[in-house]
Design a protein around this motif. Structure first.
Motif, PDB file in Angstrom:
ATOM      1  N   PRO A 286      41.673  31.509  39.403  1.00  9.47           N
ATOM      2  CA  PRO A 286      43.273  31.555  39.595  1.00  9.47           C
ATOM      3  C   PRO A 286      44.059  31.560  38.414  1.00  9.47           C
TER       4      PRO A 286
ATOM      5  N   ARG B  67      49.209  28.462  40.677  1.00 10.04           N
ATOM      6  CA  ARG B  67      48.843  27.575  41.910  1.00 10.04           C
ATOM      7  C   ARG B  67      49.978  27.647  42.880  1.00 10.04           C
TER       8      ARG B  67
ATOM      9  N   VAL C  21      42.077  24.470  42.270  1.00  9.72           N
ATOM     10  CA  VAL C  21      42.806  25.971  41.854  1.00  9.72           C
ATOM     11  C   VAL C  21      42.596  26.177  40.550  1.00  9.72           C
TER      12      VAL C  21
ATOM     13  N   ASP D 151      40.817  29.081  50.365  1.00 14.40           N
ATOM     14  CA  ASP D 151      42.175  28.741  50.325  1.00 14.40           C
ATOM     15  C   ASP D 151      42.363  27.249  50.640  1.00 14.40           C
TER      16      ASP D 151
ATOM     17  N   ASN E  77      47.674  35.574  46.604  1.00 18.94           N
ATOM     18  CA  ASN E  77      47.015  36.140  45.844  1.00 18.94           C
ATOM     19  C   ASN E  77      47.257  35.439  44.456  1.00 18.94           C
ATOM     20  N   TYR E  78      45.754  34.820  44.155  1.00 15.16           N
ATOM     21  CA  TYR E  78      46.036  33.953  43.018  1.00 15.16           C
ATOM     22  C   TYR E  78      45.848  34.472  41.538  1.00 15.16           C
ATOM     23  N   TYR E  79      45.751  36.095  41.692  1.00 16.17           N
ATOM     24  CA  TYR E  79      45.546  36.622  40.482  1.00 16.17           C
ATOM     25  C   TYR E  79      46.676  37.324  39.799  1.00 16.17           C
TER      26      TYR E  79
END
Ligand SMILES: [Zn+2]
Length: 379
Positions: free
Chosen positions: A36, A39, A114, A160, A290-292
């Motif tokens: 990721p 956060r 994360v 998640d 969406n962690y990216y």
């Protein structure tokens, strides 16, 4: 696919957390691991990969595999021999003691997953992936987390939830619990010195505001909730919300039950309110997270500002805060509003979008408004 993590500290004084990740049932010739980039709770890029050291991948014979990076947060492993088992090793530098980061030394192993638990691409295939996290820690350590732990091992099918669940292992913790209706609440206090905390004072106040927040919402999106409080010897003030827990880092610890007590209650109430407002109800741009990449939303004033207002208001309505204490909170927000020329420069909605560039730092004077202050006043 099964992702089998082992977390340990080979040399605790180094502040490195050692991660091994065993991938089983592999059936791809190219494996992409992603970390990721931010956060939830802090709407700016975190670039956690800056702390990843000594990444390598080994095949089932222990031979090092070719790994390429195409960007700062992905690692592509060349599995040319079609091995079904791949072992990945890397270290994470955990030297940032705040409510959303990681810190590890001789006394504690504390991490927010994360930051360091990679996932395999494509990440939209979550349901089929099993995540196992085994903590290799000294026998006398206690584990604090809202995840279910069996013999130092956590099993999850929900990435998640995993990322939303900080994990702490330390002998330096004391806890108590209470029940409101069918919901169970835990309060954990982590400090090398437990002499500064007074559970007899804390418990009735926590019970009161918890009850008030539950009454406000009607029912809760959790069965159990954990307040995880780290007390530090130096001045600090930070809280991070999750669905089933919150981490609070506060200090100096000798002021916890006096000068800092209102602030402790203020953060605790704010973070619990977030279990509904952002963790359960949130802008569709963040559903799922969406962690990216950046998850832009104009609604920061609702998820932070309204939470600020109701966190304090419900403390007052529960009788924990007096009218004077509540008005002091509102007065502080009004003062900041009147003194900030940023209100003539940028709208509240645009300031919410811009948290991703300057939400947590002051760069250009009088350029932006605070989603916390303005949202609170609006509420
Ligand atoms: Zn907040």
């Amino acid at each position: 696919m099964e992702l089998n993590f082992t977390i340990t500290q080979k040399n605790p004084a180094s502040r490195y957390i050692n991660v091994t990740l065993q991938l089983q049932n592999v059936n791809q010739k190219r494996l992409t691991l992603l970390l990721p980039r931010w956060r939830p709770g802090r709407y700016e890029m975190g670039h956690f990969s800056k702390n990843i050291q000594n990444f390598r991948a080994l095949d089932s014979k222990g031979k090092q595999m070719l790994v390429m990076k195409n960007n700062a947060y992905t690692w592509e492993i060349f599995n040319d021999n079609s091995d079904t088992t791949v072992l990945v090793e890397y270290n994470y530098y955990a030297n940032e003691y705040n409510a959303g980061a990681c810190f590890a030394n001789e006394d504690i192993l504390y991490f927010n997953p994360v930051h360091l638990l990679m996932n395999i691409a494509p990440t939209n295939d979550h349901q089929k992936t099993k995540y196992i996290i085994r903590l290799d820690i000294p026998k006398h350590y206690k584990i604090i987390t809202s995840l279910k732990v069996i013999k130092n091992t956590i099993t999850s099918y929900d990435y998640d939830e995993l990322l939303d669940s900080p994990i702490i292992a330390t002998p330096y913790v004391q806890s108590f619990s209470y029940k409101i209706d069918e919901y169970k609440f835990y309060v954990h206090h982590i400090d090398l010195h437990q002499k500064y905390i007074d559970f007899n004072k804390l418990k009735p106040d926590f019970e009161k505001f918890t009850k008030q927040i539950l009454r406000f919402w009607g029912n809760a999106p959790f069965k159990e909730y954990h307040f995880i409080i780290h007390s530090l010897p130096y001045s600090y003030y930070h809280g991070v919300e999750h669905l089933k827990n919150t981490v609070i880092v506060i200090g100096p610890h000798h002021q916890l039950m006096n000068k800092l007590y209102d602030e402790l209650l203020g953060i605790a109430s704010h973070e619990l309110f977030h279990a509904w407002n952002i963790k359960t109800i949130r802008p569709k741009q963040m559903f799922p997270y969406n962690y990216y990449t950046e998850n832009y939303s104009e609604l920061g004033f609702i998820y932070e500002g309204f939470t600020t207002y109701y966190g304090d208001k419900l403390l007052w309505q529960s009788g924990v805060f007096s009218t004077e204490q509540f008005f002091r909170c509102i007065n502080e927000r009004l003062n900041r509003h009147y003194l900030n020329g940023g209100k003539y420069s940028q709208s509240l909605l645009n300031s919410s979008i811009d948290t991703w560039v300057d939400g947590y730092v002051n760069i250009a004077p009088h350029k932006k408004v605070s989603i916390y202050d303005e949202g609170c006043i609006l509420a």
